[in-house]
Design a protein around this motif. Structure first.
Motif, PDB file in Angstrom:
ATOM      1  N   GLY A 134       0.850  -1.265   0.019  1.00  0.00           N
ATOM      2  CA  GLY A 134      -0.038  -0.146  -0.013  1.00  0.00           C
ATOM      3  C   GLY A 134       0.876   1.215  -0.092  1.00  0.00           C
ATOM      4  N   VAL A 135       0.759   2.036  -1.144  1.00  0.00           N
ATOM      5  CA  VAL A 135       1.857   3.108  -1.141  1.00  0.00           C
ATOM      6  C   VAL A 135       0.910   4.246  -1.290  1.00  0.00           C
ATOM      7  CG1 VAL A 135       3.636   4.020  -2.624  1.00  0.00           C
ATOM      8  CG2 VAL A 135       3.622   1.672  -2.335  1.00  0.00           C
ATOM      9  N   ASP A 136       1.508   5.441  -0.671  1.00  0.00           N
ATOM     10  CA  ASP A 136       0.642   6.672  -0.651  1.00  0.00           C
ATOM     11  C   ASP A 136       1.993   7.820  -1.004  1.00  0.00           C
ATOM     12  OD1 ASP A 136      -1.228   8.513   0.180  1.00  0.00           O
ATOM     13  OD2 ASP A 136      -0.280   8.944   2.163  1.00  0.00           O
ATOM     14  N   ARG A 137       1.339   8.693  -1.914  1.00  0.00           N
ATOM     15  CA  ARG A 137       2.187   9.486  -2.456  1.00  0.00           C
ATOM     16  C   ARG A 137       2.808  10.435  -1.825  1.00  0.00           C
ATOM     17  NH1 ARG A 137      -1.405  12.459  -5.397  1.00  0.00           N
ATOM     18  NH2 ARG A 137      -1.756  10.882  -6.976  1.00  0.00           N
ATOM     19  N   VAL A 138       4.025  10.589  -1.796  1.00  0.00           N
ATOM     20  CA  VAL A 138       4.704  11.822  -0.979  1.00  0.00           C
ATOM     21  C   VAL A 138       4.968  12.879  -2.066  1.00  0.00           C
ATOM     22  CG1 VAL A 138       6.726  12.306   0.377  1.00  0.00           C
ATOM     23  CG2 VAL A 138       5.889  10.106   0.712  1.00  0.00           C
ATOM     24  N   PRO A 139       4.457  13.966  -2.055  1.00  0.00           N
ATOM     25  CA  PRO A 139       4.654  15.020  -3.050  1.00  0.00           C
ATOM     26  C   PRO A 139       6.210  15.234  -3.268  1.00  0.00           C
ATOM     27  CG  PRO A 139       3.034  15.898  -1.605  1.00  0.00           C
ATOM     28  CD  PRO A 139       3.395  14.401  -0.898  1.00  0.00           C
ATOM     29  N   ASP A 140       6.644  15.432  -4.242  1.00  0.00           N
ATOM     30  CA  ASP A 140       8.369  15.716  -4.593  1.00  0.00           C
ATOM     31  C   ASP A 140       8.881  14.582  -4.157  1.00  0.00           C
ATOM     32  OD1 ASP A 140       7.552  18.057  -4.995  1.00  0.00           O
ATOM     33  OD2 ASP A 140       7.674  18.773  -3.218  1.00  0.00           O
ATOM     34  N   GLY A 141       8.507  13.302  -3.878  1.00  0.00           N
ATOM     35  CA  GLY A 141       9.174  12.034  -3.518  1.00  0.00           C
ATOM     36  C   GLY A 141       9.933  11.533  -4.812  1.00  0.00           C
ATOM     37  N   GLY A 155      -1.392   6.089  11.435  1.00  0.00           N
ATOM     38  CA  GLY A 155      -1.504   7.591  11.044  1.00  0.00           C
ATOM     39  C   GLY A 155      -1.387   7.339   9.271  1.00  0.00           C
ATOM     40  N   GLY A 156      -2.632   7.729   8.674  1.00  0.00           N
ATOM     41  CA  GLY A 156      -2.266   7.759   6.957  1.00  0.00           C
ATOM     42  C   GLY A 156      -2.174   6.392   6.490  1.00  0.00           C
ATOM     43  N   SER A 157      -0.849   6.224   5.592  1.00  0.00           N
ATOM     44  CA  SER A 157      -0.583   5.122   5.336  1.00  0.00           C
ATOM     45  C   SER A 157       0.101   4.145   6.187  1.00  0.00           C
ATOM     46  CB  SER A 157       0.211   5.105   3.841  1.00  0.00           C
ATOM     47  OG  SER A 157       1.466   5.925   4.153  1.00  0.00           O
ATOM     48  N   GLY A 158       0.255   4.608   7.438  1.00  0.00           N
ATOM     49  CA  GLY A 158       0.792   3.780   8.715  1.00  0.00           C
ATOM     50  C   GLY A 158      -0.140   2.555   8.917  1.00  0.00           C
ATOM     51  N   VAL A 159      -1.458   2.614   8.278  1.00  0.00           N
ATOM     52  CA  VAL A 159      -2.479   1.786   8.362  1.00  0.00           C
ATOM     53  C   VAL A 159      -2.008   0.302   7.671  1.00  0.00           C
ATOM     54  CG1 VAL A 159      -4.530   0.816   7.305  1.00  0.00           C
ATOM     55  CG2 VAL A 159      -4.335   2.898   8.630  1.00  0.00           C
ATOM     56  N   VAL A 160      -0.971   0.576   6.824  1.00  0.00           N
ATOM     57  CA  VAL A 160      -0.477  -0.725   5.863  1.00  0.00           C
ATOM     58  C   VAL A 160      -0.213  -1.952   6.568  1.00  0.00           C
ATOM     59  CG1 VAL A 160       0.842  -1.489   3.898  1.00  0.00           C
ATOM     60  CG2 VAL A 160      -0.250   0.756   3.633  1.00  0.00           C
ATOM     61  N   PRO A 161       1.009  -1.878   7.397  1.00  0.00           N
ATOM     62  CA  PRO A 161       1.428  -3.056   8.112  1.00  0.00           C
ATOM     63  C   PRO A 161       0.521  -3.485   9.017  1.00  0.00           C
ATOM     64  CG  PRO A 161       2.501  -1.080   9.007  1.00  0.00           C
ATOM     65  CD  PRO A 161       1.907  -0.651   7.968  1.00  0.00           C
ATOM     66  N   PHE A 185       1.083  -1.457  18.481  1.00  0.00           N
ATOM     67  CA  PHE A 185       1.903  -1.190  17.377  1.00  0.00           C
ATOM     68  C   PHE A 185       1.241   0.159  16.848  1.00  0.00           C
ATOM     69  CE2 PHE A 185       1.540  -5.684  17.691  1.00  0.00           C
ATOM     70  CZ  PHE A 185       3.013  -6.046  17.375  1.00  0.00           C
ATOM     71  N   VAL A 186       2.471   1.263  16.702  1.00  0.00           N
ATOM     72  CA  VAL A 186       2.007   2.362  16.295  1.00  0.00           C
ATOM     73  C   VAL A 186       2.791   2.886  14.997  1.00  0.00           C
ATOM     74  CG1 VAL A 186       1.979   5.120  16.749  1.00  0.00           C
ATOM     75  CG2 VAL A 186       1.828   3.294  18.692  1.00  0.00           C
ATOM     76  N   CYS A 187       2.084   3.165  13.927  1.00  0.00           N
ATOM     77  CA  CYS A 187       2.769   3.398  12.431  1.00  0.00           C
ATOM     78  C   CYS A 187       2.337   4.618  11.827  1.00  0.00           C
ATOM     79  CB  CYS A 187       2.804   2.148  11.412  1.00  0.00           C
ATOM     80  SG  CYS A 187       3.690   2.325  10.148  1.00  0.00           S
ATOM     81  N   GLY A 188       3.179   5.511  11.504  1.00  0.00           N
ATOM     82  CA  GLY A 188       2.634   6.453  10.757  1.00  0.00           C
ATOM     83  C   GLY A 188       4.090   7.673  10.540  1.00  0.00           C
ATOM     84  N   PRO A 189       3.565   8.845  10.052  1.00  0.00           N
ATOM     85  CA  PRO A 189       4.511   9.831   9.928  1.00  0.00           C
ATOM     86  C   PRO A 189       5.290   9.678  11.220  1.00  0.00           C
ATOM     87  CG  PRO A 189       2.454  10.711   9.070  1.00  0.00           C
ATOM     88  CD  PRO A 189       2.063   9.247   9.590  1.00  0.00           C
ATOM     89  N   THR A 190       6.472  10.478  11.198  1.00  0.00           N
ATOM     90  CA  THR A 190       7.292  10.500  12.373  1.00  0.00           C
ATOM     91  C   THR A 190       6.652  11.297  13.434  1.00  0.00           C
ATOM     92  OG1 THR A 190       9.231  10.143  11.143  1.00  0.00           O
ATOM     93  CG2 THR A 190       9.725  11.549  13.287  1.00  0.00           C
ATOM     94  N   GLY A 191       6.163  12.540  13.302  1.00  0.00           N
ATOM     95  CA  GLY A 191       5.453  13.280  14.176  1.00  0.00           C
ATOM     96  C   GLY A 191       4.273  12.764  14.905  1.00  0.00           C
ATOM     97  N   GLU A 246       7.009   2.344  14.184  1.00  0.00           N
ATOM     98  CA  GLU A 246       7.560   2.303  13.071  1.00  0.00           C
ATOM     99  C   GLU A 246       7.196   3.757  12.085  1.00  0.00           C
ATOM    100  OE1 GLU A 246       8.472  -0.980  10.080  1.00  0.00           O
ATOM    101  OE2 GLU A 246       6.632  -0.338   9.542  1.00  0.00           O
ATOM    102  N   ARG A 247       8.400   4.581  12.119  1.00  0.00           N
ATOM    103  CA  ARG A 247       8.027   5.904  11.484  1.00  0.00           C
ATOM    104  C   ARG A 247       8.213   5.583   9.759  1.00  0.00           C
ATOM    105  NH1 ARG A 247      10.304   5.786  15.982  1.00  0.00           N
ATOM    106  NH2 ARG A 247      10.139   7.274  17.589  1.00  0.00           N
ATOM    107  N   PHE A 248       7.245   6.083   9.134  1.00  0.00           N
ATOM    108  CA  PHE A 248       7.567   5.616   7.522  1.00  0.00           C
ATOM    109  C   PHE A 248       8.200   6.666   6.821  1.00  0.00           C
ATOM    110  CE2 PHE A 248       4.351   8.042   6.263  1.00  0.00           C
ATOM    111  CZ  PHE A 248       2.975   7.739   6.475  1.00  0.00           C
TER     112      PHE A 248
END
Lengths: 240, 87
Positions: free
Chosen positions: A67-74, A115-121, A207-213, A235-237
């Protein structure tokens, strides 16, 4: 550990910014729920970019789902979300990581927080839990901007609607909720966690996964509420 | 672009060096003595270079780089790294 050639078997839109990508990977040894892989793209001029992505599927077999979320400018995620097509080939290395993993013989109640695509794992863990017929209690909290931004929403709702209390879903909306949504709109705070997650007395594996903040804020609140830091895995993605 | 991640992201690179999952190995920070699995380290990623820092004191634990099939890791900030926490 070596790079394997993967072929895109299917790609399906999950949200405006996220896509599910099924990869066929000859020789893939199967993976545990929560593991990730490294994905490598090579440009025509030889330039290579490597990014880590969580695996939404779990168990044996040579077909896996990302499951991949678009990171702008990635460099990599816009290609995966907007351009990659069935039949395209890329390289993967994995399965990776033995830390952020749920084992089906663990009888503990489990609290998943994404949080966000932290849902994937986390959906990999929910799927493994269901597939194993495990009787441990799973509760999942998803933080999303709007109802349209919840990855795997239909599947999560179906799991939630399954009779019994083996899986329960809660959602916190940070920008806009469904009509007549009775709960506060905003970032996950201590009150939201106390309302929607398993209590300290259950001593859940968390288990917590999402953006670092997001991960750091949530983990700090969980410790303040009284959860044992040793029971909290994070896990910070990235994946840009 | 700097990305703030954690030690989970090192699993693939370290897997090129070790035949076990080094992110579940416990390391001890040379600076403050904190013991934690590498997965819990804070990691800054920048242009293919990964700097892992102690979750407690922010001292540098290791630097890992990967370019094509070359992987180089410096463990200079770790006093020890083990599957069993024996130092």
């Amino acid at each position: 550990m070596s790079w394997r050639l993967a072929t895109v078997g299917a790609a399906m839109r999950l949200t405006d910014s996220a896509r599910s990508i099924r990869l066929d990977v000859p020789g893939w040894p199967g993976n545990l729920a929560g593991q990730h892989l490294d994905l490598r793209l090579t440009a025509e001029d030889g330039y290579q970019a490597v990014r880590s992505y969580s695996i939404a599927s779990a168990g044996p077999g040579e077909s896996i789902e990302l499951g991949v979320d678009r990171v702008p400018d990635g460099e990599v995620s816009p290609y995966l979300v907007d351009d990659v097509m069935t039949g395209d080939q890329l390289e993967v290395r994995g399965p990776l990581g033995g830390w952020f993993v749920w084992h089906e013989d663990d009888p503990s109640p489990v609290q998943l927080i994404g949080g966000g695509s932290g849902v994937v794992p986390l959906i990999a863990m929910a799927r493994a839990h269901r597939a194993a017929g495990a009787t441990s209690r799973f509760r999942m909290l998803v933080s999303a901007r709007t109802p349209e931004d919840v990855l795997f929403a239909p599947e999560l709702s179906a799991l939630d609607a399954t009779p019994g209390d083996r899986f329960a879903l809660d959602v916190v909306y940070t920008r806009r909720g469904p009509e007549d949504w009775p709960f506060p709109i905003g970032r996950v705070d201590r009150a939201a966690l106390e309302r929607t997650t398993l209590p300290v007395s259950d001593s859940p594996a968390i288990f917590v996964c999402g953006p670092t903040g997001f991960v750091e804020t949530v983990a700090d609140h969980l410790v303040a509420i009284g959860h044992d830091p040793d029971r909290i895995k994070t896990e910070r993605f990235g994946g840009a | 672009m700097d990305e703030r991640l954690d030690g989970n992201v090192l699993a693939g690179m370290l897997g090129e060096l070790f035949d076990f999952d080094a992110t579940t190995a416990k390391g001890r920070c040379r600076h403050c003595g904190d013991e934690a699995v590498l997965a819990e380290a804070h990691v800054i990623a920048h242009d293919g270079e990964f700097v892992a820092r102690c979750r407690k004191c922010d001292a540098e634990l290791l630097v890992a780089m990967e370019h094509h099939d070359d992987v180089v890791v410096s463990f200079r900030g770790l006093r020890g790294l083990g599957i069993h926490p024996a130092y």
